[in-house]
Design an enzyme around this catalytic site. Structure first.
Site, PDB file in Angstrom:
ATOM      1  N   CYS A   1       0.885  -1.168   0.000  1.00  0.00           N
ATOM      2  CA  CYS A   1       0.000   0.000   0.000  1.00  0.00           C
ATOM      3  C   CYS A   1       0.919   1.213   0.000  1.00  0.00           C
ATOM      4  O   CYS A   1       2.108   1.085  -0.311  1.00  0.00           O
ATOM      5  CB  CYS A   1      -1.006  -0.030   1.153  1.00  0.00           C
ATOM      6  SG  CYS A   1      -0.305   0.053   2.818  1.00  0.00           S
TER       7      CYS A   1
ATOM      8  N   HIS B   1      13.606 -16.360  12.119  1.00  0.00           N
ATOM      9  CA  HIS B   1      13.351 -16.377  13.565  1.00  0.00           C
ATOM     10  C   HIS B   1      11.866 -16.402  13.895  1.00  0.00           C
ATOM     11  O   HIS B   1      11.474 -16.963  14.924  1.00  0.00           O
ATOM     12  CB  HIS B   1      13.953 -15.122  14.224  1.00  0.00           C
ATOM     13  CG  HIS B   1      15.451 -15.091  14.236  1.00  0.00           C
ATOM     14  ND1 HIS B   1      16.174 -14.391  15.175  1.00  0.00           N
ATOM     15  CD2 HIS B   1      16.367 -15.672  13.417  1.00  0.00           C
ATOM     16  CE1 HIS B   1      17.480 -14.535  14.941  1.00  0.00           C
ATOM     17  NE2 HIS B   1      17.619 -15.297  13.869  1.00  0.00           N
TER      18      HIS B   1
HETATM   19  O1  LIG Z   1      -0.649   3.559   2.926  1.00  0.00           O
HETATM   20  C1  LIG Z   1      -1.816   3.307   3.055  1.00  0.00           C
HETATM   21  C2  LIG Z   1      -2.358   2.743   4.331  1.00  0.00           C
HETATM   22  O2  LIG Z   1      -1.340   2.508   5.248  1.00  0.00           O
HETATM   23  C3  LIG Z   1      -2.769   3.662   1.955  1.00  0.00           C
HETATM   24  O3  LIG Z   1      -2.244   3.194   0.744  1.00  0.00           O
HETATM   25  C4  LIG Z   1      -2.921   5.164   1.909  1.00  0.00           C
HETATM   26  O4  LIG Z   1      -3.529   5.624   3.114  1.00  0.00           O
HETATM   27  C5  LIG Z   1      -3.758   5.620   0.715  1.00  0.00           C
HETATM   28  O5  LIG Z   1      -3.846   7.029   0.737  1.00  0.00           O
HETATM   29  P1  LIG Z   1      -4.773   7.851  -0.262  1.00  0.00           P
HETATM   30  O6  LIG Z   1      -6.180   7.295  -0.117  1.00  0.00           O
HETATM   31  O7  LIG Z   1      -4.660   9.277   0.221  1.00  0.00           O
HETATM   32  O8  LIG Z   1      -4.243   7.613  -1.655  1.00  0.00           O
END
Ligand SMILES: O=C(CO)[C@H](O)[C@H](O)COP(=O)(O)O
Length: 151
Positions: A66, A99
């Site tokens: 993400c 681990h």
């Molecule tokens: O990293 C993330 C969660 O941890 C998401 O990919 C991120 O929050 C997406 O952000 P946006 O909707 O502003 O593109």
């Protein structure tokens, strides 16, 4: 070894490159999506099919992307038997498996370049859990925590 991969919109571009690299390296990869760019898709939705596949043993290891790697890590760890961690360098990528029997690495598509992510994945895939007494003991304690607290 069958490997699963998933990403939200913020990791989609990196995921597409990683799928190509995995296929070039003859790794059997299952792509759980997202399969198209949807600017407001949600990481819990895209990582759940991958986390479920790890949980039930359909794939042995996984890669989730993400924006930061944080959200997919939090969501995936809600699935029984999933041991996910946010990784940004190669030492933890193999030590986490050796681990701690880590079976899912989570990376930030907005944080790391694809060449470093690829190095991380190679270290992760090459590593195996070391069945030494202290690692087994700690893994059993983690499993006990899951059994006690996840109903
Ligand atoms: O990293 C993330 C969660 O941890 C998401 O990919 C991120 O929050 C997406 O952000 P946006 O909707 O502003 O593109």
């Amino acid at each position: 070894m069958k490997i699963g991969i998933a990403a939200d919109h913020a990791g989609l571009e990196q995921k597409q490159k990683l799928v190509s690299l995995l296929k070039e390296a003859q790794v059997e990869v299952v792509d759980f999506g997202a399969h198209e760019y949807i600017s407001d898709d949600d990481f819990p939705d895209v990582v759940s099919p991958l986390a479920k596949a790890i949980s039930i043993g359909e794939v042995s290891k996984g890669i989730a992307v993400c924006g930061s790697g944080v959200g997919v890590s939090i969501a995936a760890n809600k699935f029984p038997g999933v041991r996910a961690a946010l990784i940004s360098e190669t030492y933890s990528a193999h030590q986490g498996v050796e681990h701690d029997a880590m079976n899912l690495i989570c990376v930030g598509g907005r944080v790391l370049g694809v060449s470093l992510i690829w190095e991380i994945i190679q270290a992760f895939l090459a590593a195996s859990f070391q069945e030494e007494e202290r690692f087994v003991r700690r893994l059993l304690k983690v499993q006990e925590l899951e059994n006690r607290h996840f109903k």
